[in-house]
Design a protein around this motif. Structure first.
Motif, short mmCIF file in Angstrom:
data_model
loop_
_atom_site.label_atom_id
_atom_site.label_comp_id
_atom_site.label_asym_id
_atom_site.label_seq_id
_atom_site.Cartn_x
_atom_site.Cartn_y
_atom_site.Cartn_z
N MET C 1 10.48 1.97 -2.96
CA MET C 1 9.09 1.76 -2.56
C MET C 1 8.85 0.29 -2.32
O MET C 1 9.30 -0.54 -3.09
CB MET C 1 8.10 2.22 -3.66
CG MET C 1 8.34 3.55 -4.21
SD MET C 1 8.11 4.83 -2.96
CE MET C 1 6.50 4.50 -2.41
N SER C 2 8.10 -0.01 -1.39
CA SER C 2 7.81 -1.44 -1.16
C SER C 2 6.87 -1.94 -2.24
O SER C 2 6.19 -1.16 -2.92
CB SER C 2 7.18 -1.61 0.21
OG SER C 2 5.80 -1.31 0.14
N ILE C 3 6.94 -3.20 -2.33
CA ILE C 3 6.13 -3.84 -3.38
C ILE C 3 4.65 -3.50 -3.22
O ILE C 3 3.92 -3.41 -4.20
CB ILE C 3 6.35 -5.38 -3.33
CG1 ILE C 3 7.80 -5.72 -3.64
CG2 ILE C 3 5.41 -6.09 -4.30
CD1 ILE C 3 8.18 -5.45 -5.06
N ALA C 4 4.25 -3.32 -2.01
CA ALA C 4 2.83 -3.13 -1.74
C ALA C 4 2.24 -2.01 -2.58
O ALA C 4 1.10 -2.09 -3.05
CB ALA C 4 2.61 -2.86 -0.26
N TRP C 5 3.00 -0.94 -2.78
CA TRP C 5 2.47 0.14 -3.61
C TRP C 5 2.12 -0.34 -5.01
O TRP C 5 1.09 0.01 -5.57
CB TRP C 5 3.52 1.26 -3.71
CG TRP C 5 3.72 1.95 -2.41
CD1 TRP C 5 4.70 1.73 -1.48
CD2 TRP C 5 2.92 2.99 -1.86
NE1 TRP C 5 4.57 2.53 -0.41
CE2 TRP C 5 3.47 3.34 -0.62
CE3 TRP C 5 1.79 3.67 -2.32
CZ2 TRP C 5 2.92 4.34 0.18
CZ3 TRP C 5 1.25 4.66 -1.51
CH2 TRP C 5 1.83 4.99 -0.27
N TYR C 6 3.04 -1.11 -5.55
CA TYR C 6 2.80 -1.60 -6.90
C TYR C 6 1.55 -2.48 -6.95
O TYR C 6 0.76 -2.46 -7.89
CB TYR C 6 4.00 -2.40 -7.41
CG TYR C 6 5.21 -1.57 -7.64
CD1 TYR C 6 6.17 -1.40 -6.62
CD2 TYR C 6 5.41 -0.93 -8.86
CE1 TYR C 6 7.27 -0.61 -6.84
CE2 TYR C 6 6.52 -0.15 -9.06
CZ TYR C 6 7.45 0.02 -8.05
OH TYR C 6 8.53 0.79 -8.27
#
Lengths: 219, 677, 99
Positions: C1-6
């Motif tokens: 998952m890309s960092i953006a989700w976090y």
């Protein structure tokens, strides 16, 4: 696989958070927070930060939350429904609560726009590479080395802070008279010689009551 | 010793006397009785020093008889150079001789007069201080010390008038005198300012030099410069207040509340002559501001007439003598304003003698009357008090201007010079002689009423050898009961026939009143003129051309008028005692006018006091309350309070409120940065 | 998952915590919501640390945890003290520091 795990953990995190905010009984809130913390640890693991995840579980969920549980059990506290809360019989009134909620929503929107809008171009979505090894990213050895070299000052300061907090906690919560304190009236310091007769400290002058010396008079 | 050292000694002795007596209150080191002798001794030493100054001064050549001596530099900055300096010249030596001489005799008199008074020491302390102030005023070498002496004299006058301070009449009189004197002080200081503005210096000799060098030398082309005229007129205001001329005269009759020696010293011989001295001293300035001279002359003439008429109707013996003082000072002011400097100052000296004598004799009479001062209660004391009667007669004859008594020579000298000025001064000449007639009438009215006729009870008691004492002491002015403790007159009443110091003092003054005239007989000797000439060397008015015709006419007229006045008084009050009442019935309005002192007190009350009280009341009740308290002070605090209340509302104490504000702030900042990008 | 989700999760948790702080009356729960906000910040720090590949973020997260623990200690101590004095455990009632 990691995506699935991510989503499960993320849902756990968010629902735990919602639970803390929404639940009536403070005890349930504490439990919701524990759930939130465990899920957060999982998220940390997904981000390859083993040590931090472990610390989270042991320290946060383990120690801090246990402390919370004890205090909630001792103190208790009121509980009220959401509707009551939002309408609010209190002097602030419902306006502020609703306003507050709207504010938080505005903040969220802003943050999301910032992060997911223009911020996305600035970040490298998939992060740096990962090389496993004894001192790889996220291992305790890695953290330890950093703590004792680059972040030594922060480490020591944090230690100091913990000490202060511990002493402060004891002082705040102790029972009066439990430590066998001296009679406050007859303690004379050199400063007292400078004060004119019949005057005392500012606190006494204002009328703050001197501490009683007999134990356990409360509740 | 240098001449000016004598001058400093003259000042030092009375000051020392004051301090010694004042300090004697500590531990009672000096017995009370000694205070009187110490004071008298101090002034006597001062008189001796004055004689020393005189002899030493005459040792200099006439051109060098104006000596300045400075003790230290008082203030020396840009534009002002004020020294602590005295000017010893013939005029000041003349004045200090008169002042210290008469003061010595009055001190001597007071030793008996105030016997057993609880304020004995205080009296002599104040009296010495007064003499010191007067000497300082006269010896001052610059305007600064003049103003200091002037103010001190006013203060001493206040202290002495309200000497019996538990009498409300006395304290009120003291305050009245002081307030009017302050008006004069303001005039003096403002006048000094204008003169300073015109000449740039405060020192007398420098001022005179500056004025003389800038103006046209011949009289008649005087500059009449605006600053100079303003300064001189303001100085005149000061002179009028001090010398009790119209319209600042209302304090003098009330000042008779003070003990008789005070009246004799201050209000006959010394303080009230300060105005005359001032005009004589400032003669270079006045000669170049003829407008001011004219003002002085007219006011002097008016005063002598008005005071004369008031004196005809008064019943309090001291007030009669007070009004005669006012009248005679009017002569002097008129004299020095028209240029008769030597004559005016000579009259000052003779007046000091015979007026002090009259007051002292009046004090003796009042003592016999146990404090009562009203002529209506007196009568027939001739047999009981021969010495006092004799003094009264001598004083009265001198006052009325009968030769060979001194008043004759001095008064006619003034009027002679006035007549010689010609022009509109003839009106002043006529006024002077009318005033002389009035003077003779009211003086002998007083004497005849008090000493002739049927003896009153007190007189009979005295003939038996016993001075009358009232069982309950009362204030003669308003009948209030009092006691004889501190602040009120003492229990002993002294009369001249019994007290030796009083007799000595009065005797010396009587001799002086009789014989002093001999030093300035016209055409025979000019002692005063010659002596004072160096002070007035630059004055074109000093040597009038005496027309023989006018001189003889004046002398004869003066004598005739004096005798006429005595004869009128004799007829009205001795031969036909009912005549006075009959005259009064004929002209009741005039009598009322004279009795009420020409309503000056009421006029001043209406013009000055009542508006002042109204303004003060308005200021206090309305302006202060509404504008200052409510609007300015209340408004400012109200604004601050409202503002802080508004700000305080933010400190509600609610935790969540603060948290919400925090959140708001963060959101706002984030929003800002969002917009930036 | 890309960092953006976090990052998105972190933002949501933070805002939820903010709502809780403003809305709840029980001071204990307010403290809990404060913990939520801190945790949101922690997640952010860890995510960025992973992105950059160095451990600064993790160290910081540890320090934040330490500070949070101290703060909880003191805060709870205060609540216990308040409880001992028989004052109401209600944020709205505890306003003696008002102007």
């Amino acid at each position: 696989m990691s995506s699935v795990l991510f989503f499960i953990a993320a849902i756990g995190v968010i629902s735990g958070a919602v639970g803390v905010v929404v639940m009536r009984d403070p005890f349930y809130c504490v439990l919701a927070l524990v759930v939130h913390l465990i899920a957060l640890a999982v998220l940390f693991l997904l981000l390859r930060s083993e040590f931090v995840a472990a610390a989270q579980v042991v320290v946060y969920a383990g120690a801090v939350m246990v402390l919370y549980v004890f205090v909630v059990a001792y103190v208790g506290g009121e509980s009220d429904t959401i509707g009551e809360r939002l309408r609010g019989p209190g002097p602030i009134g419902s306006g502020l609560r609703l306003g507050g909620a709207i504010l938080a929503g505005a903040l969220l929107t802003e943050l999301l726009i910032a992060l997911l809008g223009t911020g996305l171009e600035a970040i490298n979505g998939y992060g740096a590479g990962y090389q496993p090894g004894p001192q790889a990213f996220g291992t305790p050895a890695y953290i330890g080395k950093l703590l004792l070299t680059r972040f030594l000052l922060a480490f020591e300061t944090a230690t100091f802070l913990l000490l202060i907090a511990a002493v402060g906690g004891v002082v705040l919560a102790r029972r009066r008279g439990g430590l066998g304190e001296e009679d406050a009236h007859q303690v004379l310091t050199p400063l007292d010689l400078l004060r004119p007769r019949g005057t005392g400290t500012m606190a006494e002058g204002v009328g703050a009551h001197v501490v009683e010396s007999h134990p356990g008079s409360h509740t | 010793m240098a001449t000016t050292t004598y001058g400093w000694l003259v000042l030092a002795f009375p000051l020392l006397g004051t301090l010694v007596i004042a300090l004697s209150y500590l531990r009672g080191a000096i017995p009370a009785r000694a205070a009187g002798w110490i004071a008298t001794g101090a002034i006597f030493l001062s008189f001796l020093a004055a004689i020393g100054a005189l002899i030493s001064l005459q040792g200099h050549s006439p051109e060098h008889r104006q000596l300045v001596s400075s003790l230290w530099n008082y203030a020396s900055t840009v534009g002002i150079d004020a020294q602590m300096s005295i000017l010893v010249d013939p005029l000041s030596v003349y004045m200090i001789l008169v002042v210290s001489g008469v003061s010595t005799l009055i001190h001597l008199y007071s030793i008996s007069y105030l016997e057993e008074d609880s304020g004995y020491r205080r009296f002599f302390c104040y009296l010495n201080f007064f003499v010191f102030s007067m000497l300082l005023l006269v010896l001052a070498g610059n305007f600064l010390l003049l103003i200091v002496g002037w103010a001190f004299v006013g203060a001493a006058s206040y202290l002495l008038i309200s000497f019996w301070y538990r009498r409300t009449t006395a304290t009120r009189a003291g305050i009245k005198a002081f307030v009017i004197n302050v008006v004069g002080d303001v005039g003096l200081v403002l006048g000094t300012y204008f003169i300073f503005k015109h000449t740039g210096t405060l020192d007398y000799l420098k001022v005179f030099h500056a004025v003389e060098s800038s103006a046209h030398p011949a009289f008649g082309h005087a500059s009449n410069n605006g600053d100079l005229v303003a300064g001189c007129v303001l100085l005149l205001v000061g002179a009028f207040a001090k010398s009790a001329q119209i319209p600042l005269h209302t304090w003098l009759p009330d000042a008779m509340e003070g003990p008789t020696p005070v009246s004799a010293l201050i209000h006959a011989a010394t303080m009230v002559t300060a105005g005359v001295y001032l005009i004589a001293r400032m003669h270079p300035l006045f000669e170049r501001a003829p407008a001011a001279q004219d003002v002085g002359a007219v006011i002097g003439a008016l005063t002598l007439l008005i005071a004369g008429t008031i004196g005809l109707a008064q019943t309090d013996i001291k007030r009669v003598i007070a009004y005669s003082t006012m009248s005679q000072i009017g002569y002097m002011i008129m004299g020095v304003s028209v240029g008769a400097y030597a004559a005016g100052l000579f009259h000052l000296m003779t007046h000091a003698f015979f007026k002090a004598l009259l007051f002292m004799a009046a004090g003796s009479l009042i003592g016999a009357m146990a404090g009562e001062q009203s002529l209506e209660k007196m009568g027939g004391f001739k047999k009981a008090m021969p010495f006092t009667y004799g003094c009264f007669i001598i004083g009265g004859l001198a006052l009325s201007g009968i030769p060979p008594f001194s008043g004759f020579f001095s008064k006619d000298d003034i009027l002679l010079v006035t007549g010689e000025r010609g022009g509109w001064h003839w009106a002043l000449y006529a006024a002077g002689y009318i005033g002389a007639l009035l003077t003779a009438i009211y003086t002998f009215r007083m004497i005849f009423r008090a000493f002739h006729g049927e003896p009153v009870a007190e007189a009979r008691e005295l003939e038996q050898g016993h001075i009358h004492h009232a069982e309950v002491p009362t204030n003669p002015a308003n009948g209030e009961v009092e006691d004889t403790d501190v602040g009120f007159p003492g229990p002993v009443h002294a009369i001249a026939e019994r007290a030796i110091p009083m007799r000595i003092a009065m005797g010396i003054l009587a001799l002086g009143a009789t014989g002093i005239g001999l030093i300035q007989i016209p055409k025979v000797d000019y002692v005063i003129d010659d002596f004072l000439r160096p002070s007035f060397a630059t004055s074109p008015l000093y040597e009038p051309h005496t027309k023989n015709g006018l001189l003889i006419f004046g002398l004869v007229l003066g004598t005739a008028i004096g005798l006429l006045g005595i004869a009128i008084a004799y007829r009205i009050w001795v031969i036909k005692p009912g005549t006075a009442a009959a005259v009064r019935r004929r002209v009741p309005a005039l009598y009322e006018l004279f009795l009420n002192k020409w309503y000056f007190d009421e006029a001043i009350d209406m013009l000055v006091v009542v508006p002042g009280a109204v303004i003060g009341g308005f200021a206090k009740n309305t302006f202060e309350r509404l504008v200052v308290d409510d609007t300015i002070v209340g408004g400012t605090t109200g604004i601050v309070r409202a503002g802080s209340a508004a700000v305080r509302a933010a400190q509600s104490g609610f935790l969540r409120y603060y948290a919400a504000l925090l959140l708001l702030g963060v959101t706002g900042v984030g929003f800002y940065f969002l917009l930036q990008s | 998952m890309s960092i953006a989700w976090y990052l998105a999760v972190s933002a949501i948790v933070f805002s939820l915590g903010a709502i809780g702080v403003i809305t709840r009356r029980n001071p204990l729960v307010v403290l809990l919501c404060l913990e939520l906000m801190l945790n949101g910040g922690n997640l952010l720090l860890i995510a960025f640390s992973r992105m950059w590949g160095n451990g600064d973020g993790q160290i910081l997260a540890l320090v934040v945890m330490t500070v949070a623990a101290c703060e909880v200690c003191i805060g709870l101590g205060m609540i216990v003290a308040i409880y001992r004095r028989n004052l109401p455990i209600d944020v709205d009632e505890l306003r003696e520091l008002q102007g």
